[in-house]
Write an enzyme that holds these catalytic residues in place. Structure first.
Site, PDB file in Angstrom:
ATOM      1  N   ASP A   1      -0.976   2.941  -5.785  1.00 32.16           N
ATOM      2  CA  ASP A   1      -1.987   2.847  -6.842  1.00 32.16           C
ATOM      3  C   ASP A   1      -2.494   4.239  -7.217  1.00 32.16           C
ATOM      4  O   ASP A   1      -2.335   5.193  -6.466  1.00 32.16           O
ATOM      5  CB  ASP A   1      -3.151   1.922  -6.452  1.00 32.16           C
ATOM      6  CG  ASP A   1      -3.656   2.132  -5.024  1.00 32.16           C
ATOM      7  OD1 ASP A   1      -3.346   3.184  -4.427  1.00 32.16           O
ATOM      8  OD2 ASP A   1      -4.347   1.249  -4.515  1.00 32.16           O
TER       9      ASP A   1
ATOM     10  N   ASN B   1     -13.501  -6.247  -0.993  1.00 31.42           N
ATOM     11  CA  ASN B   1     -13.505  -7.534  -1.715  1.00 31.42           C
ATOM     12  C   ASN B   1     -12.182  -8.281  -1.521  1.00 31.42           C
ATOM     13  O   ASN B   1     -11.870  -9.200  -2.265  1.00 31.42           O
ATOM     14  CB  ASN B   1     -13.747  -7.281  -3.209  1.00 31.42           C
ATOM     15  CG  ASN B   1     -12.729  -6.306  -3.794  1.00 31.42           C
ATOM     16  OD1 ASN B   1     -11.841  -5.817  -3.076  1.00 31.42           O
ATOM     17  ND2 ASN B   1     -12.841  -6.033  -5.077  1.00 31.42           N
TER      18      ASN B   1
ATOM     19  N   HIS C   1      -9.171  -6.891  -1.861  1.00 36.78           N
ATOM     20  CA  HIS C   1      -8.051  -6.376  -2.675  1.00 36.78           C
ATOM     21  C   HIS C   1      -6.959  -5.787  -1.782  1.00 36.78           C
ATOM     22  O   HIS C   1      -7.210  -5.342  -0.668  1.00 36.78           O
ATOM     23  CB  HIS C   1      -8.522  -5.391  -3.755  1.00 36.78           C
ATOM     24  CG  HIS C   1      -8.971  -4.043  -3.283  1.00 36.78           C
ATOM     25  ND1 HIS C   1      -9.908  -3.293  -3.963  1.00 36.78           N
ATOM     26  CD2 HIS C   1      -8.611  -3.267  -2.215  1.00 36.78           C
ATOM     27  CE1 HIS C   1     -10.079  -2.147  -3.328  1.00 36.78           C
ATOM     28  NE2 HIS C   1      -9.311  -2.100  -2.270  1.00 36.78           N
TER      29      HIS C   1
ATOM     30  N   GLU D   1      -7.403  -6.391  -7.781  1.00 38.54           N
ATOM     31  CA  GLU D   1      -8.777  -6.852  -7.613  1.00 38.54           C
ATOM     32  C   GLU D   1      -8.854  -8.365  -7.802  1.00 38.54           C
ATOM     33  O   GLU D   1      -8.043  -8.947  -8.522  1.00 38.54           O
ATOM     34  CB  GLU D   1      -9.661  -6.178  -8.680  1.00 38.54           C
ATOM     35  CG  GLU D   1      -9.671  -4.657  -8.620  1.00 38.54           C
ATOM     36  CD  GLU D   1     -10.552  -4.105  -7.521  1.00 38.54           C
ATOM     37  OE1 GLU D   1     -10.524  -4.635  -6.389  1.00 38.54           O
ATOM     38  OE2 GLU D   1     -11.266  -3.134  -7.775  1.00 38.54           O
TER      39      GLU D   1
HETATM   40  C1  F6R Z   1      -5.729   2.693  -1.392  1.00 37.68           C
HETATM   41  C2  F6R Z   1      -5.732   1.241  -1.596  1.00 37.68           C
HETATM   42  C3  F6R Z   1      -6.883   0.377  -1.199  1.00 37.68           C
HETATM   43  C4  F6R Z   1      -7.385   0.637   0.216  1.00 37.68           C
HETATM   44  C5  F6R Z   1      -8.544  -0.283   0.560  1.00 37.68           C
HETATM   45  C6  F6R Z   1      -9.139   0.016   1.925  1.00 37.68           C
HETATM   46  O1  F6R Z   1      -4.502   3.249  -1.876  1.00 37.68           O
HETATM   47  O2  F6R Z   1      -4.799   0.749  -2.115  1.00 37.68           O
HETATM   48  O3  F6R Z   1      -6.482  -0.968  -1.332  1.00 37.68           O
HETATM   49  O4  F6R Z   1      -6.325   0.438   1.121  1.00 37.68           O
HETATM   50  O5  F6R Z   1      -9.533  -0.195  -0.411  1.00 37.68           O
HETATM   51  O6  F6R Z   1      -9.632   1.328   1.928  1.00 37.68           O
HETATM   52  P1  F6R Z   1     -10.212   1.990   3.265  1.00 37.68           P
HETATM   53  O7  F6R Z   1      -9.075   2.070   4.206  1.00 37.68           O
HETATM   54  O8  F6R Z   1     -10.718   3.342   2.852  1.00 37.68           O
HETATM   55  O9  F6R Z   1     -11.281   1.062   3.759  1.00 37.68           O
END
Ligand code: F6R
Length: 244
Positions: A70, A138, A140, A145
């Protein structure tokens, strides 16, 4: 099938080691693996451990291809907030993966057409062998999302307020977080032949249980992991899982 295998580890350090072991095992079994890797905080220990495995000859990454998961939209080249830059510093460079073995998401032009072409090219190359993912606050995966269907393709998304607040902790404040992004789709991620989801910290406890034990549906995209045909391993620390 049989649902995700849930491996509960003591803490974030053990999570990094257990994750690196698992990923090194995939690389050993599939030396030319196609892999998608998350940024975010949770997998950073895993990547550092994996780089250590490579240095000591326990993981061979010379034939691995890495796909971008992403990226925010609207950043100038070199912007400190680039998720690609984060992936380059913490995964690609330590693992010596360069050039044609890095496949980036489209970020300009006819984005709808370019995202469809990205998905087609991935499918023509045989899809993903491994997805290394983190869990959003959330539910994702990538920036899929809620609500996201399990077949949702690679596409442009508006980030949810919850994600923007969570991402503000990476970059400073809420105003620093771009509001739109491109994400690899749920369909591409759920088709990966192996999926590793890493989850750490008390703040993830409620969403981890909802995603892995609650009803399956678009409102918690990670809940689709419960029904993924691939081998799903969730490595979760005690803070995030409690005593089960
Ligand atoms: C980042 C991504 C997000 C994160 C998720 C958890 O490339 O795709 O889905 O993996 O938001 O983020 P952390 O590990 O910082 O809690």
């Amino acid at each position: 099938m049989g649902g995700p295998r849930i491996q509960v580890v003591q803490d974030a350090d053990e999570l990094g080691r257990a994750g690196a072991d698992l990923v090194a095992g995939v690389f050993a079994a599939t030396p030319a693996a196609s892999v998608v890797v998350a940024t975010g905080r949770t997998p950073m220990g895993l990547y550092a451990e994996l780089a250590g495995c490579r240095r000591s000859g326990l993981a061979d990454t010379t034939r691995i291809t890495v796909y971008q998961l992403d990226e925010y939209l609207g950043l100038e080249p070199g912007d400190r907030r680039s998720l690609f830059g984060w992936m380059r510093r913490r995964f690609l460079e330590p693992l010596g993966i360069t050039g044609e073995r890095v496949v980036r998401l489209p970020l300009g032009g006819d984005l709808e057409g370019a995202c469809a072409a990205f998905d087609r090219a991935l499918e023509e190359r045989g899809g993903l062998d491994l997805a290394i993912l983190g869990l959003g606050p959330n539910g994702h995966l990538g920036f899929n999302e809620p609500p996201s269907d399990p077949w949702a393709p690679t596409r442009v998304v508006d980030l949810s307020p919850v994600t923007i607040v969570a991402n503000a902790s990476y970059w400073g404040e809420v105003a620093d977080v771009p509001t739109r992004a491109v994400t690899m789709g749920m369909g591409q991620l759920l088709s990966a032949r192996a999926i590793v989801l890493v989850v750490s910290g008390k703040s993830k406890r409620e969403i981890a249980h909802r995603a892995l034990e609650g009803p399956v549906g678009p409102g918690v995209p990670a809940s689709f992991l419960q029904e993924a045909a691939s081998g799903v391993t969730v490595i979760v620390d005690r803070a995030a899982w409690g005593n089960g």
